[in-house]
Enzyme design. Structure first.
Site, PDB file in Angstrom:
ATOM      1  N   HIS A  10      44.324  43.914  35.329  1.00  0.00           N
ATOM      2  CA  HIS A  10      45.585  43.206  35.019  1.00  0.00           C
ATOM      3  C   HIS A  10      46.059  43.466  33.583  1.00  0.00           C
ATOM      4  O   HIS A  10      45.737  44.487  33.025  1.00  0.00           O
ATOM      5  CB  HIS A  10      45.430  41.718  35.340  1.00  0.00           C
ATOM      6  CG  HIS A  10      44.785  41.512  36.682  1.00  0.00           C
ATOM      7  ND1 HIS A  10      45.467  41.587  37.853  1.00  0.00           N
ATOM      8  CD2 HIS A  10      43.480  41.313  37.019  1.00  0.00           C
ATOM      9  CE1 HIS A  10      44.631  41.416  38.871  1.00  0.00           C
ATOM     10  NE2 HIS A  10      43.423  41.253  38.400  1.00  0.00           N
ATOM     11  N   GLU A  24      42.722  35.499  33.827  1.00  0.00           N
ATOM     12  CA  GLU A  24      41.812  36.607  34.134  1.00  0.00           C
ATOM     13  C   GLU A  24      41.988  37.760  33.154  1.00  0.00           C
ATOM     14  O   GLU A  24      41.008  38.337  32.681  1.00  0.00           O
ATOM     15  CB  GLU A  24      42.055  37.098  35.571  1.00  0.00           C
ATOM     16  CG  GLU A  24      41.182  38.290  35.939  1.00  0.00           C
ATOM     17  CD  GLU A  24      41.436  38.795  37.345  1.00  0.00           C
ATOM     18  OE1 GLU A  24      42.294  38.230  38.049  1.00  0.00           O
ATOM     19  OE2 GLU A  24      40.754  39.767  37.736  1.00  0.00           O
ATOM     20  N   HIS A  79      36.821  42.364  36.803  1.00  0.00           N
ATOM     21  CA  HIS A  79      37.745  41.333  37.294  1.00  0.00           C
ATOM     22  C   HIS A  79      37.075  39.963  37.378  1.00  0.00           C
ATOM     23  O   HIS A  79      35.854  39.863  37.330  1.00  0.00           O
ATOM     24  CB  HIS A  79      38.265  41.707  38.688  1.00  0.00           C
ATOM     25  CG  HIS A  79      39.230  42.856  38.676  1.00  0.00           C
ATOM     26  ND1 HIS A  79      40.582  42.690  38.843  1.00  0.00           N
ATOM     27  CD2 HIS A  79      39.023  44.179  38.483  1.00  0.00           C
ATOM     28  CE1 HIS A  79      41.179  43.871  38.762  1.00  0.00           C
ATOM     29  NE2 HIS A  79      40.253  44.806  38.547  1.00  0.00           N
ATOM     30  N   GLU A 145      33.463  41.511  40.332  1.00  0.00           N
ATOM     31  CA  GLU A 145      34.205  40.231  40.364  1.00  0.00           C
ATOM     32  C   GLU A 145      33.268  39.187  39.780  1.00  0.00           C
ATOM     33  O   GLU A 145      32.316  38.743  40.423  1.00  0.00           O
ATOM     34  CB  GLU A 145      34.596  39.866  41.800  1.00  0.00           C
ATOM     35  CG  GLU A 145      35.718  40.720  42.381  1.00  0.00           C
ATOM     36  CD  GLU A 145      37.118  40.300  41.929  1.00  0.00           C
ATOM     37  OE1 GLU A 145      37.246  39.384  41.097  1.00  0.00           O
ATOM     38  OE2 GLU A 145      38.095  40.912  42.429  1.00  0.00           O
TER      39      GLU A 145
HETATM   40 ZN   LIG Z   1      41.587  40.844  39.312  1.00  0.00          ZN
END
Ligand SMILES: [Zn+2]
Length: 239
Positions: A10, A24, A79, A145
């Site tokens: 992102h 995030e 992430h 993640e």
């Molecule tokens: Zn992400």
């Protein structure tokens, strides 16, 4: 020279997941920078780049392109999860080869081990998915993640020491995968914090290292006003 491309997810107009007053895009940039710094300071024969080193938007295909054009040996996309669950998981593409499976296993084990030293973390497993950055990269590529931004996991994600340890766990796994050699210790110049220090100074040095405020070296040397400001900034502005 091995080339490592780290990909903080992102950025810019794309905040990624948000929750518990966390974004995030900010957390993954911090983890990526800790990983980069650890690789560069602890290992030799490695060059590290980030797909973004600040808060900017980069399309997914450009991220893969950056790694491919550079000829990276490894690509790791970082992430934070969302959706109300908890725990840690890793992804490889559905067409991943054995080398990528090895990279995923190495990252998965090392990061989970590190997270579990803080509190028990749910292992969501080694997954496969058709993510663009994994599909379009020409080298072993894995996406991590790291816990959930919108659940009780956010307590860890607000802890700078946890983010640092998570970044360093990424770095250790990448180093193991690439068989990087550790930087030789500078025999004698790296004074152990305990040696000749008062109990309080030893504690303070360990704390400052954990918080990412100082590397704990040269504690008997004078600091400039600028260095003191940077340490205050890291401690109080939570950088
Ligand atoms: Zn992400």
């Amino acid at each position: 020279m091995k080339k490592v491309m780290l990909d903080p997810g992102h950025g810019g107009k794309d905040s990624g997941a948000v929750g518990n007053s966390l974004k995030e895009k900010e957390i993954v940039l911090a983890i990526s920078q800790y990983a980069k710094r650890f690789l560069e300071t602890q290992y030799q024969g490695v060059e590290v780049r980030l797909t973004r080193a600040d808060d900017r938007f980069i399309p997914l295909n450009e991220r893969a392109q950056l790694a491919n054009n550079w000829g990276a040996d490894v690509f790791v996309s970082i992430h934070i999860n969302a959706g109300g669950g908890s725990g840690f998981e890793t992804f490889r593409s559905k067409s991943a080869n054995d080398l990528t499976v090895t990279l995923q296993n190495t990252l998965h084990n090392e990061i989970l081990k590190s997270m579990n030293t803080v509190s028990p973390i749910k292992d969501r497993g080694r997954q496969q998915a058709n993510f663009l950055v994994l599909r379009q990269t020409a080298m072993p590529a894995v996406l991590t993640e790291n816990l959930f931004i919108d659940s009780g996991d956010s307590r860890q994600l607000k802890d700078q020491a946890f983010l640092k340890a998570t970044g360093e766990a990424h770095a250790k796994a990448i180093a193991a995968f690439l068989k990087l050699k550790a930087v030789p210790s500078k025999g004698g110049t790296n004074v152990s914090p305990q040696k000749g220090y008062s109990a309080e100074l030893t504690k303070a040095v360990e704390w400052a290292k954990k918080q990412g405020i100082s590397d704990g070296q040269r504690v008997n040397e004078p600091a400039t006003r600028g260095e003191i400001l940077i340490m205050l900034y890291r401690a109080l502005a939570n950088k």
